[in-house]
Write an enzyme that holds these catalytic residues in place. Structure first.
Site, mmCIF file in Angstrom:
data_model
loop_
_atom_site.group_PDB
_atom_site.id
_atom_site.type_symbol
_atom_site.label_atom_id
_atom_site.label_comp_id
_atom_site.label_asym_id
_atom_site.label_seq_id
_atom_site.Cartn_x
_atom_site.Cartn_y
_atom_site.Cartn_z
ATOM 1 N N PRO A 321 0.407 -1.167 -0.056
ATOM 2 C CA PRO A 321 0.142 -0.146 -0.464
ATOM 3 C C PRO A 321 0.602 1.001 0.202
ATOM 4 O O PRO A 321 1.971 1.100 0.722
ATOM 5 C CB PRO A 321 -0.702 0.042 1.085
ATOM 6 C CG PRO A 321 0.104 -0.453 2.055
ATOM 7 C CD PRO A 321 0.938 -2.054 0.880
ATOM 8 N N CYS A 391 -0.302 28.626 -16.189
ATOM 9 C CA CYS A 391 -0.376 28.717 -17.528
ATOM 10 C C CYS A 391 -0.867 28.293 -18.267
ATOM 11 O O CYS A 391 -0.573 27.617 -19.827
ATOM 12 C CB CYS A 391 0.914 29.703 -18.411
ATOM 13 S SG CYS A 391 1.589 30.705 -17.618
HETATM 14 C C1 LIG Z 1 2.107 2.132 -7.474
HETATM 15 C C2 LIG Z 1 1.934 0.774 -7.046
HETATM 16 C C3 LIG Z 1 2.451 0.589 -5.704
HETATM 17 C C4 LIG Z 1 1.148 1.246 -4.926
HETATM 18 O O1 LIG Z 1 0.328 1.516 -5.477
HETATM 19 P P1 LIG Z 1 -0.721 3.054 -4.304
HETATM 20 O O2 LIG Z 1 -1.691 2.669 -5.246
HETATM 21 O O3 LIG Z 1 -0.002 3.779 -3.891
HETATM 22 O O4 LIG Z 1 -0.722 1.701 -3.261
HETATM 23 C C5 LIG Z 1 2.396 -0.919 -5.220
HETATM 24 N N1 LIG Z 1 3.503 -1.933 -6.627
HETATM 25 C C6 LIG Z 1 4.232 -1.326 -7.163
HETATM 26 C C7 LIG Z 1 4.437 -2.346 -7.828
HETATM 27 C C8 LIG Z 1 3.171 0.395 -7.929
HETATM 28 O O5 LIG Z 1 3.899 -0.651 -9.068
#
Ligand SMILES: *Cc1c(COP(=O)(O)O)cnc(C)c1O
Length: 463
Positions: A321, A391
């Site tokens: 997360p 802008c």
């Molecule tokens: C971006 C990403 C996350 C986190 O995603 P959230 O939407 O911020 O929870 C976790 N794992 C991977 C591989 C990602 O690219």
């Protein structure tokens, strides 16, 4: 994230028939706790306070625009995630949502692991003392230099994203005389119910190796054949800002299916699966996010059930997360500069920041809420669009919202839930100075990322 049209008084009847926003809240002075961080409240004078400090003092001391991060809320969310998943799982905070050395220290203190996806994020993590074995390195095109640094540092896992990378990481690990722990990122063919640009597990996009047509099985075959790689598991990340657990269930089922195929073909039971991040948060009162407890139970139930029916030992689960931890913990504070009522349309409220501190609205039509926070007001609701000072006519922070009709230049307004993907995606467009991030906790506020200065801009511009 349903949207419905509501009549809000005759003045806005014509535009409201287009129906892109909810009715104004019954009382605009009430701060919906769903979208504000935990210690946010209004003081006796009606001004917003966070961590016990009022916005007037924060604005005076740190200026606007600025991000204010509720540190105790951040820590509480870390603990909620790790307690929900328990000792048989690992919670990796996705650093790309927002990363700084202070954040890395909080993560360490709260027992979390950390995802990075660039050399810069890796440097920040290591510099702040995150043990390398608790770091996972992601990305669809890690450079050779980045892979070398990750291998030298001894990161806990590198998540392999392509056939070239399997060979590249194996080669670098061999030349460093190490056996690098790796996972393979697969795309499971799930279309997460979210904006197209942030759904990542359907097949027509750049991340991962498709399960379909046996690509992922072939990647496993190759990784298992390379001595310098220790394949510890399969990774799947299906998107972002997802509320529906169904996508995660399908993803978990397909990943377990691959584990069973790997066992059948190679006699190897891979010990881990990573189900990625992507859990949604409340940006507006219409959003209903899941609690970590509920998410943990849903995921572990499905993995346990699928493994039982496939006759596999239940693998160790990890999740990643980002937004769900940091997103709700911060708000952006702006000062209102100009106010333009467009008769029969809406009122444009210009603030002292914009797309340089929050690109998400312009980039993928993200929805935000906004509140007048330097005072309360009994004036009637006015339909507004909060725009920045850049802008571009697409320089919109909050597309449709209601603020009190007596809003005036000099008022402070705040946009909640800007902890994730705002400072981390901030730009210098129009040579804007990127705002500071100020951590607030128990009556104390301290800058964890300082505001950029014009000197910073000139220092990069070497003439
Ligand atoms: C971006 C990403 C996350 C986190 O995603 P959230 O939407 O911020 O929870 C976790 N794992 C991977 C591989 C990602 O690219």
């Amino acid at each position: 994230m349903s949207r419905s049209a509501h009549p809000a008084g005759p003045r806005h009847a014509d535009v409201l028939t287009e129906g892109h926003y909810s009715a104004p809240a019954a009382d605009l002075n009430v701060l919906d706790e769903k979208v504000w961080s935990r210690t946010v409240t209004r003081d006796a004078d009606g001004a917003l306070t966070v961590g016990g400090i009022g916005v007037a003092r924060l604005a005076e001391e740190f200026g606007t625009p600025a991000y204010f991060l509720d540190e105790s809320d951040f820590r509480a969310r870390c603990r909620a995630w790790s307690e929900a998943f328990g000792p048989d799982a690992d919670v990796f905070y996705a650093g790309k949502a927002f990363l700084s050395r202070a954040v890395v220290r909080w993560l360490q203190e709260e027992g979390l692991h950390l995802d990075v996806c660039s050399g810069g994020e890796l440097t920040t993590a290591l510099d702040a003392g995150m043990p390398a074995e608790r770091i996972a390195f992601h990305g669809n095109n890690k450079t050779v230099a980045e892979i070398e640094r990750a291998v030298e540092a001894g990161v806990g896992r590198i998540v392999l994203d392509s056939f070239q990378e399997i060979v590249r990481v194996a080669h670098i690990a061999r030349s460093h005389g190490v056996r690098q722990r790796v996972q393979i990122r697969v795309t499971v063919g799930v279309e997460a119910h979210t904006h197209e640009f942030i759904a990542t597990a359907h097949e027509d996009q750049k991340f991962g190796i498709a399960l379909a047509d046996g690509q992922a099985a072939e990647a496993v075959r190759r990784a298992l054949g390379l001595d310098s790689l220790e394949l510890i598991g399969i990774h799947s990340h299906i998107g972002s800002q997802i509320f529906d657990m169904a996508g995660f269930e399908v993803s978990a089922r397909r990943v377990v299916q691959l584990l069973a195929e790997v066992r059948d073909e190679h006699g190897v039971e891979l010990p881990e699966i990573d189900l990625g991040g992507g859990l949604g948060i409340a940006y507006t009162s219409d959003d209903d996010p899941r609690e970590p407890q509920e998410i943990a139970k849903a995921l572990s139930d499905i993995v346990t059930r699928e493994c039982e029916s496939a006759g596999l030992r239940t693998p160790r689960i990890s999740v990643e997360p980002g937004r769900a931890i940091v997103g709700p913990t911060a708000f952006t504070l702006y000062e209102v500069g100009t106010i333009k009522p467009l008769e029969g349309l809406r009122t444009y409220v210009s603030v002292d920041g914009g797309m340089s501190d929050n690109i998400r609205t312009a980039l993928y039509d993200a929805e935000y809420s906004v509140a007048l926070v330097s005072r309360t007001s009994d004036a009637e609701p006015m339909l507004v669009r909060v725009v920045g000072k850049h802008c571009e006519s697409g320089d919109i922070v909050v597309k449709d919202a209601f603020l009190p009709a007596d809003l005036a230049p000099g008022d402070l307004i705040a946009v909640p839930a800007t902890g994730a993907y705002c400072r981390s995606m901030a730009s210098n467009y129009n040579h804007a100075l990127r705002p500071p991030v100020v951590a607030v906790r128990d009556g104390e506020a301290r800058v964890i990322v300082r505001r950029e200065t014009e000197e910073d801009l000139l220092r990069l511009d070497v003439g």
